[in-house]
Design an enzyme around this catalytic site. Structure first.
Site, PDB file in Angstrom:
ATOM      1  N   SER A 140      -3.064 -11.753  15.220  1.00  0.00           N
ATOM      2  CA  SER A 140      -2.742 -13.349  15.516  1.00  0.00           C
ATOM      3  C   SER A 140      -3.740 -13.793  16.701  1.00  0.00           C
ATOM      4  O   SER A 140      -4.029 -12.808  17.543  1.00  0.00           O
ATOM      5  CB  SER A 140      -1.297 -13.079  15.888  1.00  0.00           C
ATOM      6  OG  SER A 140      -0.895 -14.660  16.686  1.00  0.00           O
ATOM      7  N   TYR A 153       6.185  -9.354  20.654  1.00  0.00           N
ATOM      8  CA  TYR A 153       5.401  -9.881  19.390  1.00  0.00           C
ATOM      9  C   TYR A 153       3.963  -9.991  19.539  1.00  0.00           C
ATOM     10  O   TYR A 153       3.170  -9.188  18.888  1.00  0.00           O
ATOM     11  CB  TYR A 153       5.907 -11.352  18.950  1.00  0.00           C
ATOM     12  CG  TYR A 153       4.841 -11.892  17.857  1.00  0.00           C
ATOM     13  CD1 TYR A 153       4.875 -11.352  16.453  1.00  0.00           C
ATOM     14  CD2 TYR A 153       3.924 -12.766  18.173  1.00  0.00           C
ATOM     15  CE1 TYR A 153       4.017 -12.035  15.567  1.00  0.00           C
ATOM     16  CE2 TYR A 153       3.105 -13.099  17.219  1.00  0.00           C
ATOM     17  CZ  TYR A 153       3.054 -12.771  15.852  1.00  0.00           C
ATOM     18  OH  TYR A 153       2.207 -13.375  14.994  1.00  0.00           O
TER      19      TYR A 153
END
Ligand SMILES: NC(=O)c1ccc[n+]([C@@H]2O[C@H](COP(=O)([O-])OP(=O)(O)OC[C@H]3O[C@@H](n4cnc5c(N)ncnc54)[C@H](OP(=O)(O)O)[C@@H]3O)[C@@H](O)[C@H]2O)c1
Length: 261
Positions: A140, A153
């Site tokens: 990401s 995360y």
């Protein structure tokens, strides 16, 4: 039924970016084995078969050892070499660290980190003796900055990015390649599933998941070490992140991820 087509596996292939990755494989002549945690995986496989390839769905919880191992057993029982593996499954967890349960944080780590290492081990030990294979790890843009209100995360995605780059170097010369896909915010159910429906990031502009997957697939096929998935603005963010101090990026990110009343 045996086909001449190469086989690819995609974890989290039942929806979102993973389903789009599975479509990329199918449109480019791969049969696909996909995993998901719900019955959606079966309808996703039906849709993929509509593209003229074989699709093999498997339902299992990627947060557990048995779930990950079960998917790998399912794939190996197809009796065919795995030519490409997209280790894509991942979940988010919004909210403040002080409020979230330890169980929720551990579940995220189990899926995003432990499960990725687990399946990568099986895939690498399958591909290296064959001298060929392509591995795509969905990381990401969050790997390139601190991610307050997604405090576990972002670091889990930083793990995925550096894991991919490390493995890539180790596997140089074996015929097995590794590529990391770093999507920016993308139009899937990801943020809602992470409990972030009230955040600015979920309500803001998002990248097209089909385009993100296309970029990931292309990078995988061209043996690129990593690709930022999304539009030019998303790609520029990652360039800027290389020189922006961490506290500045952290404060900006908090504005996007803090849940609103
Ligand atoms: N969307 C974004 O903005 C964004 C940005 C950067 C990176 N990413 C990364 O992209 C990847 C895919 O995310 P997405 O946006 O496509 O999310 P998504 O729309 O929520 O899809 C997640 C996929 O993973 C599966 N899944 C979730 N929990 C699972 C579990 N416990 N066991 C097995 N399968 C499970 C889901 O299947 P079921 O629905 O059947 O559970 C679904 O196929 C993730 O690694 C994420 O970190 C996403």
């Amino acid at each position: 039924m045996t086909t001449q087509r190469p086989l690819a596996l995609v974890t989290g292939g039942s929806s979102g970016i993973g389903f789009e990755l599975a479509k990329q494989f199918a449109q480019n002549g791969f049969d696909v084995a996909i995993s998901g945690s719900s019955d959606k995986v079966f309808s996703a496989a039906d849709a993929l078969r509509g593209l003229g390839v074989e699709a093999y769905p498997h339902k299992a919880d990627a947060a557990t050892y048995d779930g990950v191992e079960g998917f790998w057993t399912f794939v190996t029982e197809l009796g065919r070499p795995v030519e490409a593996a997209a280790l894509n499954v991942g979940i988010g967890q919004g909210g403040a660290f002080v409020d979230n349960t330890l169980e929720a944080e551990f579940r995220l780590i189990a899926i995003n980190i432990t499960g990725t290492v687990h399946l990568a081990k099986r895939v690498v030990q399958h591909m290296v003796p064959k001298g060929r294979g392509r591995i795509l790890i969905t990381s990401s843009v969050s790997a390139t900055l601190p991610t307050p209100y997604e405090t576990v995360y972002g670091p889990s995605k930083a793990f995925g990015f550096m894991f991919a780059e490390s493995l890539r170097e180790e596997l140089r010369g074996t015929g097995v390649t590794v590529t990391a896909l770093l999507p920016g915010a993308t139009d899937s159910q990801f943020h809602k599933n992470a409990g972030m429906a009230s955040s600015a990031i979920d309500q803001g502009k998002k990248n097209d998941k089909t385009e993100v997957a296309r970029q990931g697939f292309e990078a995988l096929m061209n043996d690129v070490d990593h690709v930022v998935g999304g539009d030019e603005e998303t790609k520029q963010t990652v360039v800027d992140n290389r020189v922006t101090p961490e506290p500045v990026k952290a404060a900006r990110h908090a504005e996007k991820t803090r849940l609103r009343a």
